[in-house]
Design a protein around this motif. Structure first.
Motif, mmCIF file in Angstrom:
data_model
loop_
_atom_site.group_PDB
_atom_site.id
_atom_site.type_symbol
_atom_site.label_atom_id
_atom_site.label_comp_id
_atom_site.label_asym_id
_atom_site.label_seq_id
_atom_site.Cartn_x
_atom_site.Cartn_y
_atom_site.Cartn_z
ATOM 1 N N ASN A 1 -2.676 -1.564 5.421
ATOM 2 C CA ASN A 1 -4.073 -1.510 5.196
ATOM 3 C C ASN A 1 -4.611 -0.192 5.217
ATOM 4 O O ASN A 1 -4.093 1.039 5.770
ATOM 5 C CB ASN A 1 -4.648 -2.522 6.406
ATOM 6 C CG ASN A 1 -4.353 -1.803 7.755
ATOM 7 O OD1 ASN A 1 -3.408 -1.237 8.043
ATOM 8 N ND2 ASN A 1 -5.210 -1.860 8.634
ATOM 9 N N LYS A 2 -5.907 0.023 4.769
ATOM 10 C CA LYS A 2 -6.805 1.298 5.041
ATOM 11 C C LYS A 2 -7.986 0.815 5.821
ATOM 12 O O LYS A 2 -9.182 0.437 5.203
ATOM 13 C CB LYS A 2 -7.234 1.765 3.516
ATOM 14 C CG LYS A 2 -6.017 2.065 2.703
ATOM 15 C CD LYS A 2 -6.316 2.865 1.242
ATOM 16 C CE LYS A 2 -5.221 3.161 0.432
ATOM 17 N NZ LYS A 2 -4.058 2.018 0.082
ATOM 18 N N ASP B 1 -10.083 -11.350 4.889
ATOM 19 C CA ASP B 1 -11.204 -11.475 5.497
ATOM 20 C C ASP B 1 -11.196 -12.188 6.884
ATOM 21 O O ASP B 1 -12.282 -12.663 7.424
ATOM 22 C CB ASP B 1 -12.095 -12.201 4.505
ATOM 23 C CG ASP B 1 -11.776 -13.604 4.327
ATOM 24 O OD1 ASP B 1 -10.715 -14.119 4.745
ATOM 25 O OD2 ASP B 1 -12.743 -14.540 3.957
ATOM 26 N N GLY B 2 -10.041 -12.240 7.475
ATOM 27 C CA GLY B 2 -10.010 -13.133 8.709
ATOM 28 C C GLY B 2 -8.958 -13.942 8.872
ATOM 29 O O GLY B 2 -8.063 -14.013 7.829
ATOM 30 N N PRO B 3 -8.764 -14.786 10.052
ATOM 31 C CA PRO B 3 -7.695 -15.602 10.139
ATOM 32 C C PRO B 3 -7.781 -16.742 9.092
ATOM 33 O O PRO B 3 -9.161 -16.956 8.210
ATOM 34 C CB PRO B 3 -8.101 -16.183 11.300
ATOM 35 C CG PRO B 3 -9.245 -15.816 11.858
ATOM 36 C CD PRO B 3 -9.833 -14.652 10.951
ATOM 37 N N ASP B 4 -6.965 -17.227 8.687
ATOM 38 C CA ASP B 4 -6.746 -18.320 7.552
ATOM 39 C C ASP B 4 -7.500 -19.519 8.090
ATOM 40 O O ASP B 4 -6.846 -20.398 8.814
ATOM 41 C CB ASP B 4 -5.262 -18.491 7.179
ATOM 42 C CG ASP B 4 -5.062 -19.832 6.094
ATOM 43 O OD1 ASP B 4 -5.858 -20.628 5.867
ATOM 44 O OD2 ASP B 4 -4.039 -19.797 5.582
ATOM 45 N N GLY C 1 -7.011 -4.052 11.102
ATOM 46 C CA GLY C 1 -8.311 -3.294 10.741
ATOM 47 C C GLY C 1 -9.008 -4.005 9.833
ATOM 48 O O GLY C 1 -10.081 -3.692 9.378
ATOM 49 N N ILE C 2 -9.074 -5.656 9.973
ATOM 50 C CA ILE C 2 -9.974 -6.282 9.100
ATOM 51 C C ILE C 2 -11.127 -6.795 10.177
ATOM 52 O O ILE C 2 -11.142 -7.126 11.222
ATOM 53 C CB ILE C 2 -9.154 -7.796 8.515
ATOM 54 C CG1 ILE C 2 -8.012 -7.342 7.780
ATOM 55 C CG2 ILE C 2 -9.952 -8.851 8.426
ATOM 56 C CD1 ILE C 2 -6.705 -8.619 7.581
#
Lengths: 439, 439
Positions: B346-347, B165-168, B196-197
């Motif tokens: 990833n998709k 869901d993005g950077p840690d 692609g997030i």
């Protein structure tokens, strides 16, 4: 009122003329005019000369460059081959000695000095920004936007005089040889801004040959008006890169130009040039800054301008539009200010400006007074580093943008202001007004 | 060969499969192919979608902007009003919070950080270049050109992980709060490059709210793919400037976007956005760098795209062209690599990339092996700071530019290389090949 040496008139005569001039000035003021002569902008008629350029890269046209690269897509870091060819001919360099940029040569100059501060130039041992001081020689009057770049970057400016054939080379050589913090010089070598001076071959050669204390000294050669002739017999500028090579200093010069005042100021093509060492050094950094400049606009320019001969013909059309404006200004200056020993000005063979020198200490007052009558001039002092004209006497006239009739009014007002402030100066000198002192 | 866990096969079985795969690979090699999947470039068909744009600002059209300014001439430092309106709607900011640039948002990002080094950002007490160290948080894998800017400017990069869901954010918050040399973070918040997030609302809020040791910390928010959807139900990104304002940190974010992959990569319009404090601070410096960007090209874009609804429809046409390419890649990856426990990917719901993670230590060998068969992939490691992928496993696939048939071949070759290198890795681990060690 021609050919009257003001300083030989009696105080009563001067006061009488002053009253007349002031009356004329007040009459203009009541007209609530709004005339802008502050910047060297082409007029609408000039812009119309390139209108067809907007039709020749359309949906039905070939959009690849000579190498087969699609101009719509990414790529082409330093320009399309045919644009390089065109500009190489204009600037007397080879295509490999060129980088095509976006729409603005000012941006290329700014970025070049930004990069010099951050990374140095080819051959620097340190980024300039890591040095205790960086200084630039600034022939003055000069181009205000050059000086603004130095000011933004914290580069100390040393003003030196412009002579009739270019910068005062005795001063330049002394400064360049005497201090390793002196890293460069700004030059507008052809039809200079604002004096309209083209550097002599001797000046070009001395710049190319001179000893510089800094090994990474750079001449910022802003050849903005290279094809912008007004006279039938154009000035000829000795090719600078060749001169630097011949003098054994191939990396000394960085040249800049653009089509801003050939096609469209808001959508032209800018270019820089120099030795392959210089260009390769910059290309490496440029590859981080951009994937490439607008190639479709380069296509438009190449297809419209074809080659140097067509550009020459095109520039004659520009001259036909703006030459009458220059002539009117020069005629008015002669009629209104000539023979009074209160002003001098240049008669440029090209470029965009007329540089007017009035009595010391009068420029700011004249510009302010003209503004109060609705005439916007370039800010007084703008043609000097830090906006400081040490003699407060230089006014830059930009005749191209207004219509002939607007221009006539604007120059008449300017001439009234110059005469009024001159008379006040004479009267103040004489202390002849008693309590009343003109300021 | 689907759904075979390689590591459960016997050495003899693996050797047999390896021989088959190698034979297929060598057969491709003999075809002497030349397929480029290295960069996220639109294909010709996509470029054709915007062709009409080249016809709508012609010699017969109105060339003034809404304010009456002639788009051909100088002026308009930060863009024409109608372009500001359009981008303001796209980026969820107000027009006064925008600066329109030239053709490249990469240039605007580079220049923003160059300026930060030379002059600081709004609120800085010192230019960043005067500090002993400047560090940036770099969620990785990420965009190689962001990292190249940091490297050029000497900004130390700290790689942190990208999660689903993005950077840690635990890592980000710790780094930002713990060190005043940490001046910023790079983000591609929607359809990130290469994963692609799209950042979750929580990530957006934590970025906006977090404590930063540096008072002049900046989020470089590269919203490159904001309208570049592939799925029927597009991802939604929480508006960042509003989140920063709500969190009491209105000056924290600098946003960037462009039409490079909406209209033309080589001749689009770029934009940056942020608080008025940030924009005014930059406008002042920009006024020294340029007189203004290409306004005719802005007119072309505004007239062609009209408004957000039209852009949305236009992007559906893009998706119709590139979605089959993404689907083919994903299908091939599933068919060739699925179930073997040697790769994951990833998709994406949008953007330009598929990020493929293979077995640790294999990415460089696979990229080299693919190149030997004529398939150019993004350089292994490029998606990490300093080009160093610590696990040497990430490969960025850019499916948009090749034709479907080229793409099929390229991905088949890629999958062969991945399988071959995976098997060699298994065999090497087992030490089962005696003298022969695959490298």
């Amino acid at each position: 009122m021609n050919d009257i040496d003001y300083d030989r008139l009696s105080t009563a005569e001067l006061n009488a003329i002053h009253a007349q001039l002031l009356e004329a000035y007040e009459a203009y003021k009541r007209q609530k005019l709004s005339l802008d002569m502050s910047r060297g902008k082409p007029c609408d008629e000039q812009l119309d000369l390139s209108l067809e350029m907007l039709d020749i890269v359309g949906s039905g046209d070939v959009l690849t460059d000579r190498s087969g690269l699609d101009s719509r897509n990414y790529g082409g870091l330093d320009g399309i081959p045919e644009a390089k060819d065109l500009f190489a001919q204009l600037l007397d360099v080879s295509p490999s000695e060129l980088i095509i940029g976006g729409a603005s040569s000012l941006t290329m100059m700014h970025d070049t000095l930004s990069r010099a501060m951050l990374h140095g130039v080819f051959g620097s041992s340190l980024p300039w920004g890591k040095l205790p001081a960086v200084k630039f020689i600034c022939p003055s009057p000069g181009y205000d936007r050059h000086f603004a770049i130095c000011e933004l970057l914290g580069i100390e400016m040393i003003a030196i005089d412009m002579l009739q054939d270019g910068p005062d080379m005795d001063q330049v050589e002394k400064l360049a040889a005497g201090d390793d913090a002196v890293k460069g010089i700004w030059c507008v070598p052809k039809y200079s801004n604002p004096d309209g001076i083209t550097y002599s071959d001797e000046v070009v050669d001395r710049l190319a040959r001179m000893e510089t204390c800094a090994g990474d000294f750079r001449i910022m050669w802003d050849d903005a008006y290279t094809v912008h002739h007004l006279a039938d017999e154009p000035d000829r500028l000795k090719p600078m890169l060749a001169a630097c090579k011949a003098a054994g200093h191939p990396d000394r010069v960085l040249m800049f130009s653009s089509t801003s005042k050939i096609s469209f100021p808001g959508a032209g093509v800018a270019v820089m040039a120099g030795s392959e060492n210089n260009m390769n050094f910059i290309r490496k950094q440029l590859a981080v800054q951009t994937i490439g400049p607008d190639k479709l606009n380069q296509l438009r320019h190449v297809r419209f301008f074809k080659g140097p001969a067509h550009i020459e013909a095109h520039m004659k059309k520009h001259a036909a539009i703006i030459k009458p404006k220059f002539e009117m200004v020069l005629n008015l200056l002669e009629t209104e200010l000539g023979g009074k020993r209160i002003a001098s000005w240049n008669k440029p063979n090209g470029g965009y400006f007329i540089s007017l020198n009035i009595m010391d200490g009068c420029a700011r007052s004249v510009v302010r007074m003209a503004a109060e009558a609705g005439v916007t001039l370039t800010k007084a002092g703008a043609t000097f580093p830090y906006g400081h004209d040490p003699r407060d006497r230089n006014i830059r006239i930009a005749p191209t943008f207004p219509t002939l009739s607007e221009l006539k009014t604007a120059i008449e007002i300017l001439c009234l202001c110059v005469q009024i402030m001159s008379i006040r100066t004479f009267l103040n000198r004489r202390g002849a007004n008693g309590a009343e002192t003109y300021v």
